[in-house]
Design a protein around this motif. Sequence first.
Motif, mmCIF file in Angstrom:
data_model
loop_
_atom_site.group_PDB
_atom_site.id
_atom_site.type_symbol
_atom_site.label_atom_id
_atom_site.label_comp_id
_atom_site.label_asym_id
_atom_site.label_seq_id
_atom_site.Cartn_x
_atom_site.Cartn_y
_atom_site.Cartn_z
ATOM 1 N N UNK A 35 -9.833 -4.518 2.216
ATOM 2 C CA UNK A 35 -11.228 -4.062 2.214
ATOM 3 C C UNK A 35 -11.914 -4.891 1.141
ATOM 4 N N UNK A 36 -12.835 -5.772 1.539
ATOM 5 C CA UNK A 36 -13.334 -6.806 0.645
ATOM 6 C C UNK A 36 -14.486 -6.328 -0.233
ATOM 7 N N UNK A 37 -14.178 -5.394 -1.126
ATOM 8 C CA UNK A 37 -15.207 -4.930 -2.054
ATOM 9 C C UNK A 37 -15.443 -5.921 -3.191
ATOM 10 N N UNK A 38 -14.722 -7.043 -3.177
ATOM 11 C CA UNK A 38 -15.097 -8.142 -4.056
ATOM 12 C C UNK A 38 -16.368 -8.827 -3.548
ATOM 13 N N UNK A 39 -16.813 -8.463 -2.339
ATOM 14 C CA UNK A 39 -17.984 -9.094 -1.717
ATOM 15 C C UNK A 39 -19.182 -8.151 -1.642
ATOM 16 N N UNK A 44 -22.960 -9.254 -9.185
ATOM 17 C CA UNK A 44 -22.541 -7.873 -9.399
ATOM 18 C C UNK A 44 -21.487 -7.435 -8.379
ATOM 19 N N UNK A 45 -20.770 -8.377 -7.774
ATOM 20 C CA UNK A 45 -19.731 -8.030 -6.807
ATOM 21 C C UNK A 45 -18.637 -7.182 -7.436
ATOM 22 N N UNK A 46 -17.915 -6.464 -6.588
ATOM 23 C CA UNK A 46 -16.823 -5.618 -7.060
ATOM 24 C C UNK A 46 -17.116 -4.153 -6.822
ATOM 25 N N UNK A 47 -16.127 -3.333 -7.110
ATOM 26 C CA UNK A 47 -16.231 -1.908 -6.776
ATOM 27 C C UNK A 47 -17.215 -1.140 -7.641
ATOM 28 N N UNK A 48 -17.514 -1.645 -8.829
ATOM 29 C CA UNK A 48 -18.351 -0.875 -9.764
ATOM 30 C C UNK A 48 -19.749 -0.635 -9.216
ATOM 31 N N UNK A 306 5.565 -1.787 10.709
ATOM 32 C CA UNK A 306 4.768 -1.129 11.742
ATOM 33 C C UNK A 306 3.645 -0.278 11.189
ATOM 34 N N UNK A 307 3.747 0.123 9.921
ATOM 35 C CA UNK A 307 2.653 0.878 9.303
ATOM 36 C C UNK A 307 1.510 -0.072 8.952
ATOM 37 N N UNK A 308 0.334 0.495 8.806
ATOM 38 C CA UNK A 308 -0.844 -0.297 8.454
ATOM 39 C C UNK A 308 -1.368 0.171 7.097
ATOM 40 N N UNK A 309 -1.560 -0.799 6.196
ATOM 41 C CA UNK A 309 -2.044 -0.527 4.842
ATOM 42 C C UNK A 309 -3.370 -1.244 4.634
ATOM 43 N N UNK A 310 -4.351 -0.531 4.125
ATOM 44 C CA UNK A 310 -5.613 -1.140 3.710
ATOM 45 C C UNK A 310 -5.637 -1.174 2.183
ATOM 46 N N UNK A 311 -5.641 -2.368 1.617
ATOM 47 C CA UNK A 311 -5.711 -2.532 0.169
ATOM 48 C C UNK A 311 -7.167 -2.791 -0.210
ATOM 49 N N UNK A 312 -7.680 -2.008 -1.144
ATOM 50 C CA UNK A 312 -9.073 -2.153 -1.569
ATOM 51 C C UNK A 312 -9.164 -3.254 -2.636
ATOM 52 N N UNK A 313 -9.761 -4.372 -2.248
ATOM 53 C CA UNK A 313 -9.955 -5.472 -3.197
ATOM 54 C C UNK A 313 -11.211 -5.162 -4.003
ATOM 55 N N UNK A 314 -11.000 -4.641 -5.207
ATOM 56 C CA UNK A 314 -12.112 -4.129 -6.012
ATOM 57 C C UNK A 314 -12.839 -5.210 -6.806
ATOM 58 N N UNK A 315 -12.463 -6.476 -6.610
ATOM 59 C CA UNK A 315 -13.189 -7.562 -7.265
ATOM 60 C C UNK A 315 -12.584 -7.928 -8.608
ATOM 61 N N UNK A 316 -13.453 -8.303 -9.562
ATOM 62 C CA UNK A 316 -12.995 -8.633 -10.903
ATOM 63 C C UNK A 316 -12.628 -10.076 -11.119
ATOM 64 N N UNK A 317 -13.147 -10.983 -10.275
ATOM 65 C CA UNK A 317 -12.733 -12.386 -10.363
ATOM 66 C C UNK A 317 -12.992 -12.996 -11.738
ATOM 67 N N UNK A 318 -14.046 -12.527 -12.442
ATOM 68 C CA UNK A 318 -14.360 -13.130 -13.736
ATOM 69 C C UNK A 318 -13.270 -12.861 -14.772
#
Length: 331
Positions: A35-39, A44-48, A306-318
């Motif tokens: 889940x691209x919350x870095x975008x 101001x990208x990221x989950x905050x 076979x399971x599906x996982x959604x990883x939340x990419x919360x950003x923080x590249x800086x």
Amino acid sequence: MFKYPRREKLAFLPTPIHKLDKLSKLLDGPEIYLKRDDLTGSVVGGNKIRKLEYTIAHAIDNGYDTLITCGGIQSNHCRATAFVASKLGLECHLVLNKKEEPKMEANLFLDKLAGAHTHYILSEEYESDLENLLKNLKEKLDQEGRKAYIIPTGASFGIGNFGYIKAAEEISEQCIEEKLDFDYIVTAVGSGGTYTGLSIGQKLFLPKTKIVGINVSDNKEYFVEKIKKISKESSIYMDREIPIIEENIHIIDGYVGLGYAQSKPDELKFITDVARLEGVVFDPVYTGKAMFGLVDQINKGTFKKGEKILFVHTGGIFGIFPKSDMFNFEE
């Protein structure tokens, strides 16, 4: 229908979901999606920013003209708050944990670029007396004619929590559109708000999905209590109570490593490997540690093929730039 408080629309939503095909194939386990919350935005990208949409709306609606918040020298939340304040014409004061002499780089440079006032506090005092430090600064600013609003670390409190309740609804809508069902949503846990919002949102919108957190600071016991506290705070703004009970809080401990924002060589190598495999950058403070932990748990058999996982990419590249000299790039 769930009723939300007013929101100041600041983020670019919905953020996309895409599959990490190569990593999933390499691990020969569950299917991993991001889940691209870095975008969520540009600077101001990221989950905050999701949390700040509700927090700032609440502050403005109650007549505040100044924001006070806190974090480490390289805090993503402080950087996001500084730019939101600039955009909306609010004054911003950042109380920063000074563990070492600050370098004017990455998030701190951006804080100053946005015009934020920075207050450096030595670590011992910051960690033992943060609440009073924030209150004292508020009193000083109020006496000077400002009306100051305190936002706790990461905007992880009652009103900010709605950002990730809304994100859970957004994910549920994307699942319908893209014909996806996730067994797990996995997120880094650093201040507790993202996990808490997703957990309440899971009850409302994603009943078949388990929310799993991987803490990057403190420990599981600390966050269980923090999550329950944030959930209770949020109930003030709801037309119904949606309690989170302890047995439904799933935190995988053991991946804090050397400590919050401290990196081990194997964590940095993992970040490098994933960047070269998938073209995705994780940060060494939050997402890098959490994804490192997730992959380790996959290898240990916690998550099944076979399971599906959604990883939340919360950003923080800086957060990666101050550690650039710690990476070992083999030609």
